[in-house]
Design a protein around this motif. Structure first.
Motif, PDB file in Angstrom:
ATOM      1  N   THR A 117      43.707  27.920  46.242  1.00  0.00           N
ATOM      2  CA  THR A 117      42.654  28.825  45.771  1.00  0.00           C
ATOM      3  C   THR A 117      43.148  30.261  45.694  1.00  0.00           C
ATOM      4  O   THR A 117      43.679  30.793  46.675  1.00  0.00           O
ATOM      5  N   SER A 118      42.970  30.883  44.537  1.00  0.00           N
ATOM      6  CA  SER A 118      43.271  32.301  44.347  1.00  0.00           C
ATOM      7  C   SER A 118      41.987  33.039  43.995  1.00  0.00           C
ATOM      8  O   SER A 118      40.997  32.431  43.566  1.00  0.00           O
ATOM      9  N   PHE A 119      42.014  34.363  44.193  1.00  0.00           N
ATOM     10  CA  PHE A 119      40.911  35.224  43.778  1.00  0.00           C
ATOM     11  C   PHE A 119      41.449  36.202  42.734  1.00  0.00           C
ATOM     12  O   PHE A 119      42.557  36.711  42.862  1.00  0.00           O
ATOM     13  N   ALA A 120      40.653  36.453  41.690  1.00  0.00           N
ATOM     14  CA  ALA A 120      41.134  37.327  40.612  1.00  0.00           C
ATOM     15  C   ALA A 120      39.989  38.100  39.982  1.00  0.00           C
ATOM     16  O   ALA A 120      38.809  37.720  40.096  1.00  0.00           O
ATOM     17  N   ASP A 121      40.348  39.216  39.303  1.00  0.00           N
ATOM     18  CA  ASP A 121      39.353  40.017  38.570  1.00  0.00           C
ATOM     19  C   ASP A 121      38.961  39.315  37.284  1.00  0.00           C
ATOM     20  O   ASP A 121      39.682  38.439  36.775  1.00  0.00           O
ATOM     21  N   VAL A 122      37.847  39.750  36.710  1.00  0.00           N
ATOM     22  CA  VAL A 122      37.349  39.149  35.479  1.00  0.00           C
ATOM     23  C   VAL A 122      38.302  39.390  34.306  1.00  0.00           C
ATOM     24  O   VAL A 122      38.292  38.664  33.311  1.00  0.00           O
ATOM     25  N   SER A 123      39.163  40.403  34.423  1.00  0.00           N
ATOM     26  CA  SER A 123      40.127  40.710  33.356  1.00  0.00           C
ATOM     27  C   SER A 123      41.294  39.719  33.319  1.00  0.00           C
ATOM     28  O   SER A 123      42.155  39.821  32.447  1.00  0.00           O
ATOM     29  N   PHE A 124      41.322  38.767  34.235  1.00  0.00           N
ATOM     30  CA  PHE A 124      42.437  37.822  34.326  1.00  0.00           C
ATOM     31  C   PHE A 124      42.688  37.120  32.994  1.00  0.00           C
ATOM     32  O   PHE A 124      43.824  37.032  32.523  1.00  0.00           O
ATOM     33  N   PHE A 125      41.636  36.633  32.352  1.00  0.00           N
ATOM     34  CA  PHE A 125      41.805  35.860  31.117  1.00  0.00           C
ATOM     35  C   PHE A 125      41.998  36.760  29.894  1.00  0.00           C
ATOM     36  O   PHE A 125      42.297  36.262  28.809  1.00  0.00           O
ATOM     37  N   LYS A 126      41.860  38.084  30.062  1.00  0.00           N
ATOM     38  CA  LYS A 126      42.190  39.006  28.975  1.00  0.00           C
ATOM     39  C   LYS A 126      43.694  39.310  28.958  1.00  0.00           C
ATOM     40  O   LYS A 126      44.288  39.461  27.897  1.00  0.00           O
ATOM     41  N   VAL A 127      44.260  39.396  30.153  1.00  0.00           N
ATOM     42  CA  VAL A 127      45.673  39.768  30.275  1.00  0.00           C
ATOM     43  C   VAL A 127      46.582  38.550  30.135  1.00  0.00           C
ATOM     44  O   VAL A 127      47.626  38.624  29.489  1.00  0.00           O
ATOM     45  N   PHE A 128      46.180  37.424  30.717  1.00  0.00           N
ATOM     46  CA  PHE A 128      47.020  36.230  30.724  1.00  0.00           C
ATOM     47  C   PHE A 128      46.516  35.199  29.714  1.00  0.00           C
ATOM     48  O   PHE A 128      45.351  35.228  29.305  1.00  0.00           O
ATOM     49  N   GLY A 129      47.408  34.296  29.333  1.00  0.00           N
ATOM     50  CA  GLY A 129      47.116  33.353  28.257  1.00  0.00           C
ATOM     51  C   GLY A 129      46.506  32.036  28.691  1.00  0.00           C
ATOM     52  O   GLY A 129      46.537  31.068  27.921  1.00  0.00           O
ATOM     53  N   PHE A 130      45.970  31.955  29.914  1.00  0.00           N
ATOM     54  CA  PHE A 130      45.283  30.734  30.337  1.00  0.00           C
ATOM     55  C   PHE A 130      44.015  30.549  29.497  1.00  0.00           C
ATOM     56  O   PHE A 130      43.318  31.515  29.183  1.00  0.00           O
ATOM     57  N   LYS A 131      43.708  29.306  29.148  1.00  0.00           N
ATOM     58  CA  LYS A 131      42.568  29.008  28.285  1.00  0.00           C
ATOM     59  C   LYS A 131      41.480  28.264  29.056  1.00  0.00           C
ATOM     60  O   LYS A 131      41.777  27.458  29.943  1.00  0.00           O
TER      61      LYS A 131
END
Length: 794
Positions: A117-131
């Motif tokens: 389990t990781s914790f991340a900001d909402v901008s995670f999917f804006k910066v990285f290419g995970f879909k």
């Protein structure tokens, strides 16, 4: 012209089938190791190639300098760094906190499973290419997205969006989306990604996740910065230098840190890493790749020695061919090209054989690990083809250059052996080099085997026989312990946060309250039965209090190393003293334990504090009567587990077997055996070819000696003594080199075996035995040959 070269090469290959076989098999053996290294190299450059804006995405690296001037580099940063950059620097477009993944137990659909389990900001999917396959990722506390595989593990084919995952300390998490498996590998690996806003809510309840207000904890989170279009790295460098001043000024008086510095790393440069960073999430380093490539190239060079050796050995028979070609008009360049084409043919055939061998070895676990996640494209196989051509050209250059330079008159008369200095031929030098490298590898492998055997079987200072370790997965340890005690053969049960002798556990700073002393200490959670089950020895004081006592959690045990680190006068004086831990809790020393190895022999004995905190119990250790049948006992425990936890998997291992398997790495041993076997095969094939050729050109001499009354033993000594001396010389070179290599390897371990004469002599006589057998076997065949036939042969 080229067509004729290939025709002659294939005819020569078929005419001298034994030498062709030795060359092809030797080169193929070397190429197997090279291909494995190239696959790993290819995998390393497949990391993080799917992100949308890698050219302006940076990770922040932390450099910490301590008071003793030692320095450590971290792939992570203190948590406030990202917030500071986001709020104060307008050239930053997006900032992403990613709190490192940790194994956590979640409950859903009647199952309790461990998830990364990781914790991340909402901008995670804006910066990285995970879909996202379904749903969305938002910043609401206690929301999370999970990977498709994790959703399947918990909920099967049902839609996981809208479902609840429960954690006993963190609370409930609402699943808001499903993350697709990325098409390429990433250094960011997780099963579940929770909103970073959850961290504040969890830490308000006293559970530490990332120390969101701590400027001096470099382990807290990964910080990623996306610059605005047109943004320049120099502005980011200046900004993080200012942020470093804030971290440095926040260092407290009791902290062993002296200063902080930050630097930025482009996303594409994370893997492979140019340095060994602490808290590195996933991937590999240039150092590891260079070692693999180096081993592969050395192995291939050894195989190339065979080609050079045998080609030069055959120069006596081919010298007339070379002379005639030159007499009828062939120039040195044409002769050179002929030998290069022959060498390339050998190399391409060796590549085909190497790929076939890898296919046959694929069922082996060590080879499967190589091919896992390997995305081998047409470009990769094309590079292998090019690599084989280059290897063939390199291997063929030396003999081609030497043989093409032979003068026609000398060639027709017969070329003598080529020398590097008086009495030392090139062929002898290459044989010595091959076997010296082989013996060095054997000595290194023996040292590694002995060290791993030592770590797997050494006395760690605690009991490990007849103890069954059961993973709790959040189950009620007390209820399970009470039921287990009813099973015949159960002597005692204890609960603990982790098992000893492997990687250790959580580390915190421990402070003496009345003195300005502190030390890092390993924190182990265990109940009052722990020292009895593990047979740990109290040297002062008493055991920790039972769980029924209100002060059980504030009663702790420490080891002798902790007594010294906290500067107590002796074990007895430490009993009853107060210690403040890194989580601000105060505990009192109930007793002192004799030192034992809580981690592997790689590490020194570390200061340890044992306290009773049931919330952290993850393993139940069951001490069984030595007379019980191990398989039947484990089956009885498994049956009880299924009754109490019908939806949860049962995971249990006998302690001594688990410890042995952890330290005695079968895959490492198998890989080393495979490497040494390949090098041994190459060396012995080359030696076989040399002995065969040398014996064949002395066939008439052997025949004459037999007619004159020479015995077979005398002929064996005559034909083999020169080659045996080469092995002895190789041994004299390799023994000190192997000893130094083994010592450098063992120096990494705090506790290690000694490389004695036994190890060195075992390696030397192993090489001598295998090499000597190769020599004697082939010379014996010549020695028993009918002298009449050999004297009649032209």
């Amino acid at each position: 012209m080229i067509r004729n070269y290939f025709k002659i090469a294939l005819r020569s290959l078929w005419k001298h089938r034994l030498f062709s076989f030795i060359n092809i098999v030797g080169l193929a053996a070397g190429m197997v190791i090279c291909i494995i290294a190239l696959i790993d190299f290819n995998k390393a450059y497949n990391y993080d190639t799917f992100h949308p804006m890698p050219e302006r995405t940076y990770r922040i690296i932390t450099d910490v300098t301590f008071k003793e001037n030692q320095r450590e580099a971290y792939a992570s940063t203190p948590y406030p760094v990202a917030t500071q950059l986001k709020n104060n620097y307008p050239f930053v477009e997006e900032i992403v906190h990613v709190v490192p993944a940790r194994k956590a137990e979640f409950e859903a659909a009647g199952k309790i499973l461990k998830t990364s389990t990781s914790f991340a900001d909402v901008s995670f999917f804006k910066v990285f290419g995970f879909k996202l396959l379904l749903g969305a990722f938002n910043d609401a506390p206690h929301t999370a997205v999970v990977t498709a595989e994790t959703a399947s593990r918990f909920f099967g084919t049902a839609n996981a969006v809208g479902k609840i995952l429960h954690h006993k300390d963190w609370g409930d998490f609402l699943v808001t989306g499903i993350v697709a498996t990325p098409v390429k590998k990433s250094h960011l690996v997780f099963d579940m990604l929770a909103a970073s806003s959850t961290i504040t809510a969890i830490e308000k309840n006293g559970v530490n996740i990332a120390e969101t207000n701590n400027w001096t904890n470099p382990w807290a989170s990964y910080t990623y910065v996306l610059l605005k279009r047109g943004g320049v790295k120099s502005r980011l460098d200046a900004a993080i230098a200012q942020v470093a001043n804030i971290s440095t000024s926040a260092i407290g008086a009791n902290n062993d840190q002296r200063s902080f510095a930050y630097r930025c790393q482009l996303l594409n440069d994370i893997n492979p890493s140019r340095e060994d960073l602490l808290n590195f999430p996933a991937g590999t380093t240039y150092g590891k790749l260079l070692v693999e490539i180096g081993i592969g190239l050395i192995t291939l060079i050894l195989a190339g020695f065979n080609y050079i050796n045998l080609t030069l050995a055959r120069s006596l028979t081919r010298s007339k061919e070379i002379g005639l070609r030159k007499v009828i008009g062939a120039g040195p360049g044409q002769v050179f090209a002929q030998f290069i084409v022959e060498s390339v043919c050998f190399s391409l055939l060796a590549l085909l054989l190497a790929l076939l061998v890898l296919g046959l070895l694929k069922p082996m676990n060590v080879i499967q690990d190589v091919f896992n996640d390997a995305q081998l494209s047409i470009a990769f196989y094309s590079s292998l083809f090019l690599f084989a051509i280059i290897a063939g050209i390199v291997a063929g250059c030396i003999p081609a250059r030497i043989l093409s330079a032979i003068r026609p008159a000398v060639a027709i008369k017969g070329q003598k052996a080529l020398t590097v200095m008086k009495g030392i031929t090139i062929r002898k030098a290459l044989v010595v080099t091959q076997f010296a490298m082989l013996l060095t590898g054997i000595i290194f492998m023996l040292a590694m085997y002995q060290q791993q055997k030592f770590m797997a079987t050494a006395e760690y200072g605690f009991a490990k026989s007849n103890i069954l370790n059961i993973e709790l997965y959040g189950s009620d340890h007390q209820k399970l312990a009470n039921e287990l005690k009813k099973i015949p053969g159960v002597e005692e049960v204890t609960a603990t946060s982790y098992t000893l002798g492997i990687n250790g556990g959580n580390q915190q700073k421990a402070f003496r309250i009345e003195k300005d002393f502190y030390s890092s200490a390993e924190i182990l959670s265990a109940d009052e039965h722990f020292i009895s089950v593990m047979q740990l020895k109290l040297v002062a004081g008493n055991n920790i209090l039972p769980a029924t006592n209100d002060s059980a959690g504030s009663s702790v045990l420490i080891n002798e190393r902790a007594v010294a680190s906290l500067h107590f006068d002796n074990a007895q004086s430490a009993v009853g003293q107060l210690i403040r831990l890194g989580d601000s809790s105060e505990v009192r020393v109930a007793g002192v334990l004799k030192d034992f190895h809580s981690m592997s022999m790689f590490f020194p004995i570390f200061p340890m504090i044992i306290r009773q905190t049931p919330a952290y119990f993850s393993v139940l250790q069951v001490k069984a009567n030595p007379a019980v049948n191990a398989d039947q006992f484990k089956s009885s425990v498994a049956a009880l587990w299924k009754q109490l936890n019908p939806h949860q998997e049962f995971t249990a291992q006998w302690y001594d077997k688990a410890l042995y398997a952890h330290h005695f790495h079968g895959s490492d041993q198998l890989l080393m055996v495979l490497l040494c076997s390949i090098v041994l095969c190459i060396a012995c094939l080359g030696l076989l070819g040399m002995v065969t050729y040398s014996s064949e050109i002395r066939t008439k001499e052997v025949g004459v000696r037999k007619v004159m009354g020479a015995k077979i033993v005398q002929l064996l000594l005559l034909l083999s003594k020169d080659f045996v001396w080469l092995l002895v010389i190789a041994g004299c070179i390799a023994v000190p080199v192997g000893y130094i290599a083994a010592q450098l390897f063992l120096h990494n371990f705090t506790y290690h075996v000694a490389v004695g004469a036994g190890t060195l002599l075992t390696g030397f006589f192993s090489m001598l035995l295998v090499g000597g057998f190769t020599i004697v076997w082939q010379t014996f065949r010549i020695a028993i040959h009918n002298p009449v036939k050999s004297l009649r042969a032209e």
